[in-house]
Scaffold this active site. Sequence first.
Site, PDB file in Angstrom:
ATOM      1  N   GLU A 276       0.834  -1.209   0.000  1.00  0.00           N
ATOM      2  CA  GLU A 276       0.000   0.000   0.000  1.00  0.00           C
ATOM      3  C   GLU A 276       0.872   1.264   0.000  1.00  0.00           C
ATOM      4  OE1 GLU A 276      -3.056  -0.439  -0.730  1.00  0.00           O
ATOM      5  OE2 GLU A 276      -3.028  -2.607  -0.366  1.00  0.00           O
ATOM      6  N   GLU A 305      -0.465  -0.596  -9.813  1.00  0.00           N
ATOM      7  CA  GLU A 305      -0.067  -1.888  -9.259  1.00  0.00           C
ATOM      8  C   GLU A 305       1.437  -2.127  -9.470  1.00  0.00           C
ATOM      9  OE1 GLU A 305      -2.331  -3.106  -7.427  1.00  0.00           O
ATOM     10  OE2 GLU A 305      -1.504  -5.073  -6.923  1.00  0.00           O
TER      11      GLU A 305
HETATM   12 CO    CO Z   1      -2.647  -3.044  -5.040  1.00  0.00          CO
END
Ligand code: CO
Length: 511
Positions: A276, A305
């Site tokens: 995160e 991502e």
């Molecule tokens: Co993610």
Amino acid sequence: MANTIRTDYSNLMNLVKDLIVLESAAAIVHWDMETLMPPRAVVLRSEQLALISRVSHKMSTDPEIGRLLRDITGNSQYDTLHEVEKRNLQLTQKNYEEQTALPEKLVAEIAKQQAITVNMWKRAKAAKSFSMLRAELEKLLELNRQAAEILMKVKGTRTPYDALIDIYEPKMTAENIDKIFTPLQQGLTKLLEKIQASPVKSDTNTLKATIPVETQRRIAKELSQTLGYDTTSPKAGGRIDETEHPFTTGYYDDVRITTHYHPEEFTSSIFSVLHETGHALYEQNLPQRWKYQPVGMNCSMGFHESQSRFCENIIGRSREFWACWLPKLKRIVAPALSGVNLDDFVLAINSVKPSKIRIEADEVTYSLHIIVRFQIEKDLFNGKTSVAELPAIWNQKYEEYLGVKVQNDSEGVMQDTHWSSGMYGYFPSYALGNIYSGHLIAQLTKEIQDWRDQLQKGNLKKLLKWLKENVHSYGKLYDTADLLRKITGKNLDAKPFLQYLQEKYSEIYSF
Ligand code: CO
């Protein structure tokens, strides 16, 4: 004339700013719902969120936006605008056309059916019964199919499924993804075979320790601080809170992450915090001069991502990082882990084992989970697969690609919330993130040859600066393929990611 175009442009950007500010407020209201909200607030909260989403839809389809866009693009001075301004107009136009093309009734129906389906998914998952979910999922899929067909025309994509992919990964198509995923799957399968044949086996007992939640909170703060995510100083723009499923939300100077702490499984929070933090750094490092503009946003979910996986895996599961951090971790958790050495720790956190659950998957098998979902989703939208067939196809693919036998649909087709939440076209972004990150390591290694030595010394400055300058600072100025070419000069392909895995795992597993 020149004055008119400048006034129109700044009026348009003011409307866009209001929308962005409102959406950032919605994100914090949503964050509160997941973290701190008392139980009785739930009905009021759903009213609040529904109102914000109605107002937001109204604002984004405001005819004034359409008029300003027409006047600006039709103005003879249009070419006096610079690149960033033109990109802002292009992104505003895209959003406006898509929002206005979808009938309000359909949007409302989808929202309603989504809530019903997620709720049913929770119950069906608990009861391990796909047949409970089937009818509601069929309805939701049908509504999304209708939306996709409309969006296909507006976006000019070849198929409805491509229109959905475009929401998360602008200009990406299923055909392109197939071309990249096929060699990815072959490469991962070969690598997996080598790892499974290796005499080196990781010992999960290495990580067996009970670490109190309070201690884990301290680790989370210090780890994220190491990566430059500030949650403690008077100038902090971040926070770490607790939810069952970790996530990141926020905008520029207020970007928050969540994690979960399991006393018996301390590495779970370590890697979710690193993940995160990667997402949060991306949001916080977007150029301040682009704040409140469409260009001041992330490039795509896949690029997002790539940043989280860079922090979690490439940095966070590397030997170099732990050479520096393991002694620190041991000091914090002492006397736990006192007998653990670096080799065993690195092997344990890089244990590779095909499993049934995506979110627990290791770095090597993770993308195989995504390939399964992508192939099924594609067939759902092109009519080759029906909702009723989902469990059987899922189970068959898991056996074929991962060699695991799914026992029930809760650990199978119902494990993720995405399809019941109407997030069709989202899954490919997870694996694309891995693939982008492979390209990024290859380029980083060319530009900063000793970045691993620096990491080993605990010096992350240059590395983080490189990510900021090469990824974050471009915001949404380019679509994904153009951004990747800008950074690396290359077109997307799975080779660099496979190469990274091959180098890393051949060393750990001695092959
Ligand atoms: Co993610």
